[in-house]
Design an enzyme around this catalytic site. Structure first.
Site, PDB file in Angstrom:
ATOM      1  N   ASP A  14       0.499  -0.815  -0.179  1.00 12.65           N
ATOM      2  CA  ASP A  14       0.374   0.269  -0.055  1.00 12.65           C
ATOM      3  C   ASP A  14       0.874   1.502  -0.119  1.00 12.65           C
ATOM      4  OD1 ASP A  14      -2.511   1.878  -0.177  1.00 12.65           O
ATOM      5  OD2 ASP A  14      -1.928   1.736   2.460  1.00 12.65           O
ATOM      6  N   SER A  15      -0.033   2.493  -0.065  1.00 12.62           N
ATOM      7  CA  SER A  15       1.203   4.058  -0.168  1.00 12.62           C
ATOM      8  C   SER A  15       1.033   3.932   1.387  1.00 12.62           C
ATOM      9  CB  SER A  15      -0.031   4.965  -0.430  1.00 12.62           C
ATOM     10  OG  SER A  15      -0.744   4.241   0.113  1.00 12.62           O
ATOM     11  N   TYR A  46      -0.497   8.944  -1.767  1.00 13.59           N
ATOM     12  CA  TYR A  46      -0.481   8.053  -3.508  1.00 13.59           C
ATOM     13  C   TYR A  46      -2.277   9.101  -4.223  1.00 13.59           C
ATOM     14  CZ  TYR A  46       3.087   4.921  -3.670  1.00 13.59           C
ATOM     15  OH  TYR A  46       4.222   3.763  -3.444  1.00 13.59           O
ATOM     16  N   GLY A  47      -2.988   9.569  -3.987  1.00 11.48           N
ATOM     17  CA  GLY A  47      -4.247  10.267  -4.119  1.00 11.48           C
ATOM     18  C   GLY A  47      -4.230  11.157  -4.742  1.00 11.48           C
ATOM     19  N   CYS A  77      -4.397  -1.267  -2.296  1.00  7.57           N
ATOM     20  CA  CYS A  77      -3.873   0.432  -2.813  1.00  7.57           C
ATOM     21  C   CYS A  77      -5.171   0.298  -3.609  1.00  7.57           C
ATOM     22  CB  CYS A  77      -3.090   0.708  -2.448  1.00  7.57           C
ATOM     23  SG  CYS A  77      -2.894   2.347  -2.875  1.00  7.57           S
ATOM     24  N   ASN A  78      -5.786   0.630  -3.792  1.00  3.21           N
ATOM     25  CA  ASN A  78      -7.358   0.683  -4.613  1.00  3.21           C
ATOM     26  C   ASN A  78      -6.372   2.377  -5.640  1.00  3.21           C
ATOM     27  OD1 ASN A  78      -9.977   0.436  -4.099  1.00  3.21           O
ATOM     28  ND2 ASN A  78      -8.458   0.336  -2.229  1.00  3.21           N
ATOM     29  N   SER A  79      -5.987   2.765  -5.129  1.00  2.00           N
ATOM     30  CA  SER A  79      -5.043   4.101  -6.415  1.00  2.00           C
ATOM     31  C   SER A  79      -4.031   3.607  -7.297  1.00  2.00           C
ATOM     32  CB  SER A  79      -4.185   5.032  -5.044  1.00  2.00           C
ATOM     33  OG  SER A  79      -5.090   5.680  -4.383  1.00  2.00           O
ATOM     34  N   GLU A 156      -2.851   8.111   8.313  1.00  2.00           N
ATOM     35  CA  GLU A 156      -2.007   8.421   8.810  1.00  2.00           C
ATOM     36  C   GLU A 156      -1.292   9.334   9.274  1.00  2.00           C
ATOM     37  OE1 GLU A 156       1.025   7.057   6.585  1.00  2.00           O
ATOM     38  OE2 GLU A 156      -0.699   5.228   5.733  1.00  2.00           O
ATOM     39  N   CYS A 188     -11.140   2.910  -0.647  1.00  2.00           N
ATOM     40  CA  CYS A 188      -9.889   3.217   0.288  1.00  2.00           C
ATOM     41  C   CYS A 188      -9.571   2.189   1.128  1.00  2.00           C
ATOM     42  CB  CYS A 188      -9.220   4.623   0.071  1.00  2.00           C
ATOM     43  SG  CYS A 188      -7.610   5.036   0.846  1.00  2.00           S
ATOM     44  N   THR A 189      -7.795   1.477   0.917  1.00  2.00           N
ATOM     45  CA  THR A 189      -7.815   0.454   2.443  1.00  2.00           C
ATOM     46  C   THR A 189      -7.713   1.187   3.845  1.00  2.00           C
ATOM     47  OG1 THR A 189      -5.456   0.699   1.631  1.00  2.00           O
ATOM     48  CG2 THR A 189      -7.321  -1.191   0.389  1.00  2.00           C
ATOM     49  N   HIS A 190      -7.301   2.553   3.228  1.00  2.00           N
ATOM     50  CA  HIS A 190      -6.945   3.802   4.846  1.00  2.00           C
ATOM     51  C   HIS A 190      -8.277   3.447   5.709  1.00  2.00           C
ATOM     52  CE1 HIS A 190      -2.842   4.647   3.187  1.00  2.00           C
ATOM     53  NE2 HIS A 190      -3.021   5.312   3.984  1.00  2.00           N
TER      54      HIS A 190
HETATM   55  N1  DGL Z   1      -4.858   2.806   0.929  1.00  2.00           N
HETATM   56  C1  DGL Z   1      -4.783   3.362  -0.370  1.00  2.00           C
HETATM   57  C2  DGL Z   1      -5.839   3.075  -1.329  1.00  2.00           C
HETATM   58  O1  DGL Z   1      -6.235   2.063  -1.270  1.00  2.00           O
HETATM   59  C3  DGL Z   1      -3.780   4.628  -0.314  1.00  2.00           C
HETATM   60  C4  DGL Z   1      -4.371   5.668   0.078  1.00  2.00           C
HETATM   61  C5  DGL Z   1      -2.938   7.408  -0.638  1.00  2.00           C
HETATM   62  O2  DGL Z   1      -2.402   7.071   0.080  1.00  2.00           O
HETATM   63  O3  DGL Z   1      -3.576   8.186  -1.269  1.00  2.00           O
HETATM   64  O4  DGL Z   1      -5.891   4.405  -2.481  1.00  2.00           O
END
Ligand code: DGL
Length: 273
Positions: A14-15, A46-47, A77-79, A156, A188-190
């Site tokens: 993930d990011s 990353y988004g 990480c979806n992004s 984060e 988003c996994t966060h």
């Molecule tokens: N957990 C990420 C996702 O699922 C990351 C998001 C990010 O870094 O912006 O998209």
């Protein structure tokens, strides 16, 4: 070197630390599997980045995981997931598990009024990958998505309860609430780490879908189908690598994942190259 041995670890990334929600579900479902997790905490989030750069970062991490001889890569990480295509599956020669389809499947299965929402990063929402995945199911549901750009930074920083977070959540989610959606995919996994505030704002009647469990089911299915399940009786071993300073990530990692997080290795990009 690519490995397809059943005893090889599963690779996941993930990011940052959000993918630990997926790691938790995989460890719970597949306790005999070894896991190597990479969190790009030095370059999170990353988004807001351009899709091409997110894709490059994703490929860089997948290269690193393949060097670790993983038997499968879970894109937690979806992004990143929205920027990689079929070519990536061919590039690595190991099964690559996405978080998008499992989340969409679970969302479609859960909605009662056929009004489905999704929240994610700017990159994920703008890619329209979820819109396409929903259409592909031919489920005939109303679908609306919204980006929540500040959410990843809150996670984060370890902030899952502040007034500032509640205000941001009200701002992002009220328009979706007004659309009368009854099921919300956390794209988003966060975001599962913010489910308290998200559920509070959306109300108890709205079902929140975390793709973590659905993705873990998909990991099991693909390991079984490709004859990669680890049949060992011993408990699996987990390794965690962070590109940023583990001092800051280590404590949060234990909070988000649990005791298995243990010690996080520092893998700055210079050293990893
Ligand atoms: N957990 C990420 C996702 O699922 C990351 C998001 C990010 O870094 O912006 O998209």
């Amino acid at each position: 070197m690519v490995s397809d041995r059943s005893s090889a670890p599963i690779g996941m990334f993930d990011s940052g630390l959000g993918g630990l929600t997926v790691a938790r579900a995989v460890i719970d479902l597949l306790p005999h599997e070894d896991l190597v997790y990479f969190g790009d905490t030095a370059r999170t989030p990353y988004g807001p980045r351009p899709p091409q750069q997110i894709r490059e970062f994703g490929l860089e991490i997948m290269d690193l995981l393949v060097e670790e001889n993983v038997k499968m890569i879970v894109v937690a990480c979806n992004s990143v997931d929205v920027t990689v295509g079929v070519d990536v599956h061919e590039r690595y020669g190991v099964p690559i598990v996405s978080v998008i389809e499992p989340g969409v499947k679970a969302g479609i299965g859960a909605t009662r009024n056929r009004r489905l929402g999704m929240i994610g990063t700017v990159a994920t929402v703008e890619s329209r990958a979820y819109d396409v995945a929903v259409e592909r199911t031919k489920a005939n549901v109303f679908f609306e998505s919204r980006s929540c750009p500040k959410f990843v930074d809150f996670v984060e920083r370890g902030d899952t309860t502040s007034d500032a977070l509640l205000a941001a959540a009200e701002d992002y989610l009220t328009p979706l609430k007004e659309l009368d959606i009854d099921t919300l995919i956390l794209g988003c996994t966060h975001y599962p780490l913010l489910s308290g505030v998200i559920q509070y704002v959306m109300g108890d009647d709205v079902v929140l879908i975390s793709s973590a469990e659905a993705t873990a089911n998909e990991v099991y299915a693909q390991l079984l189908d490709t004859d990669r399940l680890n049949r060992a009786e011993r408990p699996g071993h987990q390794r965690f690598m962070l590109s940023g300073e583990p001092e800051s990530g280590g404590e949060l990692g234990r909070r988000f994942l649990g005791p298995e997080f243990g010690h996080a290795e520092h893998r700055p990009w210079e050293a990893a190259a």
